[in-house]
Scaffold this active site. Structure first.
Site, PDB file in Angstrom:
ATOM      1  N   LYS A   1     -44.465   7.237 -59.705  1.00  0.00           N
ATOM      2  CA  LYS A   1     -44.555   7.540 -61.131  1.00  0.00           C
ATOM      3  C   LYS A   1     -45.990   7.842 -61.518  1.00  0.00           C
ATOM      4  CE  LYS A   1     -41.673   5.046 -63.577  1.00  0.00           C
ATOM      5  NZ  LYS A   1     -41.244   3.720 -64.066  1.00  0.00           N
TER       6      LYS A   1
ATOM      7  N   ARG B   1     -45.358   0.093 -67.218  1.00  0.00           N
ATOM      8  CA  ARG B   1     -44.281   0.659 -66.400  1.00  0.00           C
ATOM      9  C   ARG B   1     -44.554   0.434 -64.925  1.00  0.00           C
ATOM     10  NH1 ARG B   1     -44.109   6.863 -68.049  1.00  0.00           N
ATOM     11  NH2 ARG B   1     -41.946   6.627 -67.354  1.00  0.00           N
TER      12      ARG B   1
ATOM     13  N   GLY C   1     -34.116   1.650 -61.839  1.00  0.00           N
ATOM     14  CA  GLY C   1     -33.690   0.418 -62.494  1.00  0.00           C
ATOM     15  C   GLY C   1     -34.070  -0.853 -61.768  1.00  0.00           C
TER      16      GLY C   1
ATOM     17  N   MET D   1     -37.115  -2.006 -61.104  1.00  0.00           N
ATOM     18  CA  MET D   1     -38.222  -2.732 -61.702  1.00  0.00           C
ATOM     19  C   MET D   1     -38.312  -2.380 -63.160  1.00  0.00           C
ATOM     20  SD  MET D   1     -40.771  -3.378 -58.812  1.00  0.00           S
ATOM     21  CE  MET D   1     -40.803  -2.182 -57.544  1.00  0.00           C
TER      22      MET D   1
ATOM     23  N   ARG E   1     -40.105  13.448 -61.354  1.00  0.00           N
ATOM     24  CA  ARG E   1     -39.994  13.167 -59.931  1.00  0.00           C
ATOM     25  C   ARG E   1     -39.032  14.202 -59.357  1.00  0.00           C
ATOM     26  NH1 ARG E   1     -37.263   7.710 -61.483  1.00  0.00           N
ATOM     27  NH2 ARG E   1     -35.419   8.521 -62.462  1.00  0.00           N
TER      28      ARG E   1
ATOM     29  N   HIS F   1     -26.920   3.755 -65.314  1.00  0.00           N
ATOM     30  CA  HIS F   1     -27.247   3.074 -64.067  1.00  0.00           C
ATOM     31  C   HIS F   1     -26.149   3.300 -63.022  1.00  0.00           C
ATOM     32  CE1 HIS F   1     -27.314  -0.523 -61.393  1.00  0.00           C
ATOM     33  NE2 HIS F   1     -28.616  -0.247 -61.388  1.00  0.00           N
TER      34      HIS F   1
ATOM     35  N   ARG G   1     -16.280  10.636 -16.825  1.00  0.00           N
ATOM     36  CA  ARG G   1     -16.681   9.319 -16.338  1.00  0.00           C
ATOM     37  C   ARG G   1     -15.531   8.700 -15.551  1.00  0.00           C
ATOM     38  NH1 ARG G   1     -18.038   4.550 -20.484  1.00  0.00           N
ATOM     39  NH2 ARG G   1     -15.790   4.630 -20.795  1.00  0.00           N
TER      40      ARG G   1
ATOM     41  N   GLU H   1     -27.067   2.582 -18.129  1.00  0.00           N
ATOM     42  CA  GLU H   1     -26.666   1.652 -19.186  1.00  0.00           C
ATOM     43  C   GLU H   1     -26.996   0.208 -18.842  1.00  0.00           C
ATOM     44  OE1 GLU H   1     -22.382   1.917 -19.688  1.00  0.00           O
ATOM     45  OE2 GLU H   1     -22.159   2.595 -17.621  1.00  0.00           O
TER      46      GLU H   1
ATOM     47  N   SER I   1     -26.972  10.072 -17.886  1.00  0.00           N
ATOM     48  CA  SER I   1     -26.532  10.065 -19.275  1.00  0.00           C
ATOM     49  C   SER I   1     -26.742   8.644 -19.777  1.00  0.00           C
ATOM     50  CB  SER I   1     -25.059  10.449 -19.358  1.00  0.00           C
ATOM     51  OG  SER I   1     -24.624  10.308 -20.694  1.00  0.00           O
TER      52      SER I   1
ATOM     53  N   GLY J   1     -26.063   5.554 -21.573  1.00  0.00           N
ATOM     54  CA  GLY J   1     -24.955   4.870 -22.248  1.00  0.00           C
ATOM     55  C   GLY J   1     -25.580   3.817 -23.128  1.00  0.00           C
TER      56      GLY J   1
ATOM     57  N   ASN K   1     -24.727   2.263 -25.782  1.00  0.00           N
ATOM     58  CA  ASN K   1     -23.990   1.095 -26.294  1.00  0.00           C
ATOM     59  C   ASN K   1     -24.190  -0.078 -25.345  1.00  0.00           C
ATOM     60  OD1 ASN K   1     -23.064   2.849 -28.191  1.00  0.00           O
ATOM     61  ND2 ASN K   1     -21.011   3.050 -27.311  1.00  0.00           N
TER      62      ASN K   1
ATOM     63  N   CYS L   1     -24.877   9.494 -24.369  1.00  0.00           N
ATOM     64  CA  CYS L   1     -23.480   9.540 -24.778  1.00  0.00           C
ATOM     65  C   CYS L   1     -23.043   8.307 -25.537  1.00  0.00           C
ATOM     66  CB  CYS L   1     -22.578   9.764 -23.573  1.00  0.00           C
ATOM     67  SG  CYS L   1     -22.649   8.410 -22.388  1.00  0.00           S
TER      68      CYS L   1
ATOM     69  N   TYR M   1     -29.641  16.962 -23.936  1.00  0.00           N
ATOM     70  CA  TYR M   1     -28.568  17.019 -24.928  1.00  0.00           C
ATOM     71  C   TYR M   1     -28.248  15.643 -25.479  1.00  0.00           C
ATOM     72  CZ  TYR M   1     -25.410  15.157 -21.352  1.00  0.00           C
ATOM     73  OH  TYR M   1     -24.815  14.355 -20.426  1.00  0.00           O
TER      74      TYR M   1
HETATM   75  P1  ADP Z   1     -37.751   3.601 -65.035  1.00  0.00           P
HETATM   76  O1  ADP Z   1     -38.546   3.562 -63.788  1.00  0.00           O
HETATM   77  O2  ADP Z   1     -36.669   2.584 -65.085  1.00  0.00           O
HETATM   78  O3  ADP Z   1     -37.312   4.992 -65.383  1.00  0.00           O
HETATM   79  P2  ADP Z   1     -39.807   3.933 -66.995  1.00  0.00           P
HETATM   80  O4  ADP Z   1     -41.137   3.340 -66.763  1.00  0.00           O
HETATM   81  O5  ADP Z   1     -39.709   5.372 -66.750  1.00  0.00           O
HETATM   82  O6  ADP Z   1     -38.716   3.115 -66.181  1.00  0.00           O
HETATM   83  O7  ADP Z   1     -39.471   3.577 -68.488  1.00  0.00           O
HETATM   84  C1  ADP Z   1     -38.228   3.341 -69.050  1.00  0.00           C
HETATM   85  C2  ADP Z   1     -38.034   4.183 -70.293  1.00  0.00           C
HETATM   86  O8  ADP Z   1     -39.091   4.024 -71.211  1.00  0.00           O
HETATM   87  C3  ADP Z   1     -37.980   5.658 -69.958  1.00  0.00           C
HETATM   88  O9  ADP Z   1     -36.991   6.266 -70.738  1.00  0.00           O
HETATM   89  C4  ADP Z   1     -39.334   6.141 -70.358  1.00  0.00           C
HETATM   90  O10 ADP Z   1     -39.295   7.492 -70.700  1.00  0.00           O
HETATM   91  C5  ADP Z   1     -39.670   5.254 -71.545  1.00  0.00           C
HETATM   92  N1  ADP Z   1     -41.115   5.124 -71.700  1.00  0.00           N
HETATM   93  C6  ADP Z   1     -41.980   4.671 -70.780  1.00  0.00           C
HETATM   94  N2  ADP Z   1     -43.242   4.750 -71.230  1.00  0.00           N
HETATM   95  C7  ADP Z   1     -43.185   5.254 -72.465  1.00  0.00           C
HETATM   96  C8  ADP Z   1     -44.179   5.587 -73.454  1.00  0.00           C
HETATM   97  N3  ADP Z   1     -45.469   5.430 -73.205  1.00  0.00           N
HETATM   98  N4  ADP Z   1     -43.753   6.091 -74.610  1.00  0.00           N
HETATM   99  C9  ADP Z   1     -42.429   6.252 -74.844  1.00  0.00           C
HETATM  100  N5  ADP Z   1     -41.456   5.981 -73.977  1.00  0.00           N
HETATM  101  C10 ADP Z   1     -41.829   5.483 -72.794  1.00  0.00           C
HETATM  102 MG    MG Z   2     -38.273   6.501 -65.804  1.00  0.00          MG
HETATM  103 MG    MG Z   3     -20.606   1.613 -20.763  1.00  0.00          MG
END
Ligand code: ADP
Ligand code: MG
Ligand code: MG
Length: 894
Positions: free
Chosen positions: A22, A91, A100, A102, A337, A452, A629, A760, A779, A781, A783, A846, A866
């Site tokens: 990020k 963040r 989700g 962290m 991303r 999520h 075999r 093997e 070959s 083997g 496993n 194999c 192979y």
């Molecule tokens: P995640 O990794 O779970 O996407 P984010 O750090 O991106 O978490 O943040 C969660 C939400 O908060 C996202 O929708 C993000 O756009 C929003 N957010 C994060 N920082 C800001 C900010 N500085 N201003 C407004 N919204 C924010």
């Molecule tokens: Mg985000």
């Molecule tokens: Mg065998």
């Protein structure tokens, strides 16, 4: 001295190790001139140091303080200023996106006084300021202080109920919010025993610490284990000036993908939620609008967004997943991303981007995941005549059938027992992850295509239907109803992640587009995903050095493998040729024969039957090598089970039946009994003890080859002697068997004939030089080589391999991916020393590993000729073999 913090303007996208994904991308966008709220990133190194010491290093606090001052200067506002406060988000962001996993805290810097300043700052909008404050207390309480989230949610629900039915959170006015803030602070006090902290610097310190600590939280660890992400990376923390999407109808927040992550099509995709902040889109609080609807709501912002989407896609040369917020008609980009996508979409996208010249062919090849290729061959629901009881969003493709469960724990419990379940929830949270990955499918009644549930399901390749709001859940009595039908826990349903339909009962499923196209279906062959498949696979075939064979025991399997591109059979097991009604008698005679005549008679009965088996296989693989075999398993596998037989005899005797024949059989079975049959009389040892057995097989093989050859075919025969530990074992076998082969061939000459062994056993690997003098091929083997190298029984390891993986006592399940350091090293020794002794030695693998992409890459690296895998994994292996070449080239050029 380590530098612990970087302004966004100081980083770039290649600094993911240090700044997290990020942070690195926020820096990149800042430097590209995109509208990113300013901020800074505290590094992953700071996190590791924090976790090591159990607290923040003083230099880190100092540096973060300096960067904060710079941010305050840039914004012209101070954190905690009662008149005109700076607010920030805190963040998390590790190197790899962990959706989700962290937690982010928004609106940090608010307290009883600065909330008034925020109102002033925002044109006197008191309602907005208080809403921001109650969200902050809620998020801070839940994420930083572990206050149970439901406590806040219930209080919010009650406040809405008091306003009357149908009230949304946006309907709460300033006074309602003041009361709610009081309530929230009470909840905070009750659960933490402290007052809500009023000092913004302390808020910030606590929030940063919480993000760092969340790296070691259970959810984060579970996710990393499932996705094979190292525990030693740490997470960065981004501190960023806040912008607000909840300032009225000319504000909002959304997620935009530059292409459809579900189908791969080049159309903008995503959700927008007017008058909302951050997490609301993901949490599925209200129903979102489709991103294209923003065009009517705010054409200028939409146009600008589309421009930035284009810029970013061209810059990253890939599909981007973008978070944005509009504050009073001003667009801000908050995250970018490279977007996750379905197994289906990644092929379509790679193909399109190649055509658009956005990427080159090698890059295209690396854009598709060999581990997920099998998904593309997944079946679909055939819904003709069936009426769905509900329709939701097609959040993750594929069809799933299973019994209904309502909790993640139950899904995990039944899933572990091998039961097929569908996890049904209102919505999911990261706490449900363990159950989601154990389910065949996921069904939610709330939440959008970026909820999520949807994000996790797509990432894991689990079919999902989300936001099916016709479904009314009543968790208390473990049922849901939809369209007047009540479905109980344990009932079977079918969900269709391609259409979003939900059905009661088990529906028939239909072949996938790729499977149909492969079989020649004209309509399926028109579809883009087929073109993508053909073109990228062709490139893989062009560049790969490894040949790909299949493990196939019958003509049908051989044909199937060949259609999938197999270039031979790397393992044709002959055990099944000793089974079947008409053969049982002869096999028993052979095992129990007391005279040579008896034994010879049994072989004479078996040889013609087996010859016909080989004729079929050589015919199906005409022109391609077939490694046969010779018999490998212990003989007791061809006899009745010892215990069953003993019971039968005992019962018969009790009844006074004539059990003489069974008794004789039991006695022989007892004689053959071994304490540890996998290490007993099997493999080459059978050939040594029962010389006629292998001779009979060799006779069948070469009579068949001669016949196919005489009929104009081109059988290419490789005879493989299993479980060799010493060079003399192999030498002796060849001395006995080669004359038999010659005699069976008569005057027929084969275009290809090799004798070799399966490596093997560790002893074979380390004495490969000597063995290679009598072998034309090895070959691996893998496993058995894995079983014998670790001393792990593959059939018994299930009880503890999970714990081994969890505690990182093994790098991965060694029966899935080759254990490079141990088993891999044995392979390397055997390849290198074998080739040194015999330059024309051919090498293959194999074991199951032959169809595992990571293991295929390893086989490429050590120079095997192979890989051989199950027919259904042939395409996977071809792809992985191509990727191994261009991937290696790419890493060498870096
Ligand atoms: P995640 O990794 O779970 O996407 P984010 O750090 O991106 O978490 O943040 C969660 C939400 O908060 C996202 O929708 C993000 O756009 C929003 N957010 C994060 N920082 C800001 C900010 N500085 N201003 C407004 N919204 C924010
Ligand atoms: Mg985000
Ligand atoms: Mg065998």
């Amino acid at each position: 001295m380590a530098e612990y913090a970087y302004d966004f303007s100081e980083g770039n996208k290649d600094m993911k190790d240090l700044l997290g994904g990020k942070g690195a991308n926020l820096a990149e966008m800042t430097n590209m001139g995109l509208p990113v709220p300013p901020g800074f990133t505290i590094t992953t190194e700071a996190c590791l140091e924090f976790l090591k010491r159990g607290g923040a290093p003083p230099e880190m606090l100092e540096e973060a303080g300096e960067h904060l001052e710079r941010l305050e200067e840039a914004m012209g506002r101070q954190l905690g200023d009662p008149d005109d406060p700076l607010l920030v988000s805190v963040r998390s962001g590790a190197k790899f996106s962990m959706p989700g996993m962290m937690d982010t805290v928004l609106n940090l810097g608010l307290n009883d006084r600065s909330v008034e300043g925020l109102a002033k700052q925002s044109d006197g909008d008191v309602r907005f300021a208080r809403d921001a404050y109650r969200r902050f207390i809620q998020m801070f309480g839940k994420i930083v202080m572990d206050v149970p989230g439901e406590a806040f949610e219930e209080a919010l629900d009650r406040a809405k109920e008091r306003k009357g039915p149908g009230t949304q959170d946006t309907d709460l006015d300033a006074d309602d919010l003041t009361a709610l803030i009081e309530k929230f602070r009470g909840i905070y006090r009750q659960h933490t025993g402290e007052e809500f902290p009023q000092d913004p610097k302390e808020q910030l310190r606590l929030a940063i610490a919480a993000v760092f600590e969340s790296w070691n939280g259970k959810r984060a660890r579970d996710y990393r284990r499932q996705n094979k992400i190292s525990d030693d990376l740490g997470t960065a923390v981004n501190v960023q000036a806040m912008v607000f999407g909840n300032r009225g109808e000319d504000s909002g927040t959304g997620v935009a993908f530059t292409r459809d992550p579900s189908t791969g099509e080049k159309v903008p995709y995503g959700d927008y939620l007017p008058n909302a902040q951050g997490e609301d889109v993901v949490a599925g609080i209200r129903n979102t609008l489709r991103i294209v609807e923003l065009e009517t709501l705010d054409p200028d912002a939409y146009r600008e967004l589309r421009q930035h989407m284009d810029t970013l896609e061209r810059h990253y040369r890939d599909m981007c997943d973008i978070e944005f917020t509009i504050e009073k008609a001003k667009l801000w980009i908050l995250q970018v991303r490279v977007g996750k996508r379905t197994a289906f979409a990644e092929w379509v996208m790679a193909y399109d981007m190649l055509a658009e010249d956005l990427i080159d062919a090698d890059t295209g090849l690396l854009r598709v995941d060999a581990n997920r290729l099998e998904e593309l061959f997944k079946r679909r629901v055939t819904a003709e005549g069936a009426t769905p009881i509900a329709k939701g969003l097609n959040a993750s493709p594929g069809a799933a059938i299973g019994t209904v469960v309502f909790t993640a724990d139950e899904a995990e419990r039944l899933g572990k027992q091998g039961e097929r379940v569908i996890l049904v929830r209102r919505e999911t949270t990261p706490d449900d992850y363990h159950g989601m990955i154990a389910a065949q499918g996921i069904l939610t009644s709330a939440g959008g295509t970026n909820s999520h549930a949807a994000v996790v399901a797509r990432g894991e390749g689990i079919p999902a239907v989300c936001g099916a709001d016709a479904i009314k859940l009543s968790p208390a009595d473990r049922t849901f109803t939809a369209s007047g039908t009540t479905v109980k826990e344990g009932d079977v349903i079918t969900i269709d992640g391609f259409t979003g339909n939900v059905y009661v009962g088990e529906l028939p499923l239909e072949e996938s587009v790729l499977e149909k196209a492969r079989a020649g279906d004209a309509e399926a062959r028109e579809q883009k995903v087929w073109h993508a498949f053909e073109s990228l696979m062709a490139h893989a075939d062009r560049v790969r050095r490894l040949r790909v064979r299949a493990n196939a025991d019958t003509p049908d399997q051989a044909r199937n493998a060949r259609e999938r591109g197999a270039e031979g059979i790397g393992l044709c097991r002959t055990e099944h040729m000793f089974l079947g009604e008409e053969r049982v008698e002869a096999v028993r005679t052979m095992i129990f024969a007391e005279t040579e005549e008896e034994e010879a008679k049994a072989y004479d009965a078996l040889a013609p039957l087996q010859r016909d088996d080989f004729v079929g296989i050589f015919g199906a693989m005409d022109g391609l090598p077939v490694t046969v075999r010779l018999l490998d398993p212990p003989l007791h596998e061809f006899l009745p089970n010892q215990v069953d037989l003993a019971v039968e005899v005992a019962l018969g005797e009790e009844r006074g039946d004539d059990v003489e024949e069974q008794k004789a059989l039991l006695q022989k079975v007892n004689e053959l009994h071994e304490t540890n049959p996998m290490l007993g009389l099997r493999g080459v040892r059978l050939g040594i003890v029962k010389p006629g057995l292998y001779a009979m097989q060799v006779r069948a093989i070469f009579e068949a080859a001669a016949q196919v050859r005489r009929d104009g075919g081109d059988p290419k025969v490789e005879v493989m002697i299993p479980l060799v530990a010493t060079a003399p074992e192999l030498r002796q076998m060849r001395e006995e068997l080669e004359p038999v082969a010659e005699e069976s061939l008569g005057d027929v000459e084969l275009s290809h004939l090799e004798w070799g062994t399966m490596v093997e056993l560790p002893r074979a690997a380390v004495t490969a030089a000597e063995i290679a003098e009598t072998a034309e091929f090895f070959s691996f083997g893998t496993n058995d080589l894995t079983q014998t190298a670790f001393g792990f029984s593959r059939d018994d390891i299930g009880k503890f391999v999970g714990m081994y993986e969890e505690r990182k006592l093994v790098p991965a399940n060694p029966f899935v991916t080759i254990d490079v350091d141990g088993v891999g090293r044995l392979m390397r020794i055997a390849s290198d020393e074998g080739r040194a002794a015999n330059a024309s030695l051919h090498l293959g693998i194999c074991g199951e590993h032959g169809g595992d992409p990571a293991s295929v890459a390893f086989c490429h690296e050590i120079g095997l000729d192979y890989v051989s895998c199950s027919p259904y994994r042939v395409e996977t292996a071809r792809l992985a073999a191509g990727q191994a070449v261009v991937g290696a080239a790419e890493s060498a050029s870096k």
